[in-house]
Each structure stands twice: as C-alpha cells, then as structure tokens.
Enzyme design. Sequence first.
Site, mmCIF file in Angstrom:
data_model
loop_
_atom_site.group_PDB
_atom_site.id
_atom_site.type_symbol
_atom_site.label_atom_id
_atom_site.label_comp_id
_atom_site.label_asym_id
_atom_site.label_seq_id
_atom_site.Cartn_x
_atom_site.Cartn_y
_atom_site.Cartn_z
ATOM 1 N N GLU A 1 -5.332 -7.241 47.372
ATOM 2 C CA GLU A 1 -6.015 -7.122 46.083
ATOM 3 C C GLU A 1 -6.957 -8.314 45.876
ATOM 4 O OE1 GLU A 1 -4.762 -6.598 41.328
ATOM 5 O OE2 GLU A 1 -3.225 -6.917 42.872
ATOM 6 N N LYS B 1 -8.566 -0.152 39.082
ATOM 7 C CA LYS B 1 -7.146 -0.276 38.725
ATOM 8 C C LYS B 1 -6.888 0.236 37.314
ATOM 9 C CE LYS B 1 -3.401 -3.697 39.045
ATOM 10 N NZ LYS B 1 -3.099 -5.119 39.377
ATOM 11 N N CYS C 1 -1.791 -2.371 43.472
ATOM 12 C CA CYS C 1 -0.652 -3.186 43.039
ATOM 13 C C CYS C 1 0.230 -2.506 41.985
ATOM 14 C CB CYS C 1 -1.165 -4.540 42.557
ATOM 15 S SG CYS C 1 0.119 -5.818 42.459
#
Length: 263
Positions: free
Chosen positions: A41, A110, A144
């Site tokens: 990330e 995200k 994540c």
Amino acid sequence: MRTALLQSSGHPGSTAANLKVLDAAAGRAAAAGAGVLVTSEMFLTGYAIGDDVARLAEPADGDAADAIAEIAHRHGLAVAYGYPERAGDAVFNCVQLISAEGARLANYRKTHLFGCFERGQFTPGDQPVVQAEVNGLRVGLMICYDVEFPENVRAHALAGTDLLIVPTAQMHPFQFVAESVVPVRAFENQMYVAYVNRVGAEGEFEFVGLSTLAGPDGVARARAGRGEELVFADADPDFLAASRAANPYLSDRRPGLYGSLAS
C-alpha cells in the site's frame, strides 16, 4: 500465473527512489517467470509521510504511471502498485494495475479508510469491485482494511474474481489479519488472495510484513517474513476450478436471509 509479492516500504517520501526499487524488483520477478508483480500500500510515495501525501499525489495517468508502464512493458509483466491519486481537490488511497504491454487496466480507490491518519488524508472511494483480465485470470483490486470486511470480498467472489490483489500497510498488533483472516477470506470466497505488506518502522507505525498468497483451500502458497523480501507463488486456474467445484459456498448461499446485512 506466477505472482511476485514485493514486501517493501521502499524509500518513504521519494517517488524517484521507489521507482528504482520497483524497476529492480520487476527485473527479478520477470526472470523468475512472474506474470504480475504486486507492491505494498502507498508504495510509490510512502505511507506515514504526513502532508507529503497530498504533495506527492498524482493523477492516475500522471508521470509515475507512465514510468511504471514503461517498467512493465520493458520487463514484460503486469504491475499492481499502491499510490496516492489526485483527482481535482480530492486525494484517494489507490492501487493501479498496469498490463505487461504498459496499458492502464484498472484503478481502485480504497473504500474503507483506517483510523484518523487515513481519514485526515484521503477521500474514500465508492466503487467496491474493480477488476481486469490478466493472463486468463480475473483480477480484482482491494486495499488493506477493505479485506477485513467480509461483504467486500464476497462482492468480488460474486463478480467472479479469481485473484484478489490487496496492497496493505498492516501494522502491529494486527498481524493476525495476515496470518489468519486472509487465508479464511480466500477459502470462504474460493479465490486466491495476494496480500502484500510494508515492513519496519515508519512514522508512528510498525509494519509487520508477513505478505502472503493464500489459495482457495485456505493454505498460504507463500509467506514472507518480517523484512524486505520478494516472494513468489502461483495462482493456478485448474486448482481454483476444482476447489470451487468441491466447495459450493456460493451456490449454497441463501441471499433472502441476508437482507439485514445491508442496513
């Protein structure tokens, strides 16, 4: 498809230095026969870099994307890399997938931001399932914290994702996510999950490594340690098809019972 996991924090704050690290890793991955290289990330810029996130953010088709397209084409493999995307006044935490020919295949923002740090730096994305085809596999993108929401991964399963790529910045004391949650997600959704972490201290965080490629049987095909590492494992479509035939989670679902989950 041989998948290369680049477990590295690179050089936080220096896009140019991180492009060099990526180029070297792409060369090693290509030599090992990898079809795709996955970074952690925010690999392009660093994660815990404060206001430099906004300063270093680039458009999805910016100079860094062009440089990575050249790297992917020169080495002949796809690259999925984490970076901050600037779109107007907003900054998103993103992963972009570049083909082996240097074409931009998919860009994911995200959707679930973790903690005050991320909520203060980024705007959340609103598209849960982003996919592209790579070497005959349907590849999905996630970042994540997103993978810790079972609904998110199930949406990918229902959309036919074969290999879910998840750049991450997993920190102490949450290493159980890499060790336990990710293999379970792979099993319960019948897919491969490539979970690629940062390592070491950065700002206030201590990243735990433990990058893995988990298979649809819940078994880790590769598992990195706690340091900088490039690891390899295969996402096998034949094994995936056989596993899906033997594990009918998706066909045994009863969606009519799950309405409360969307409230």
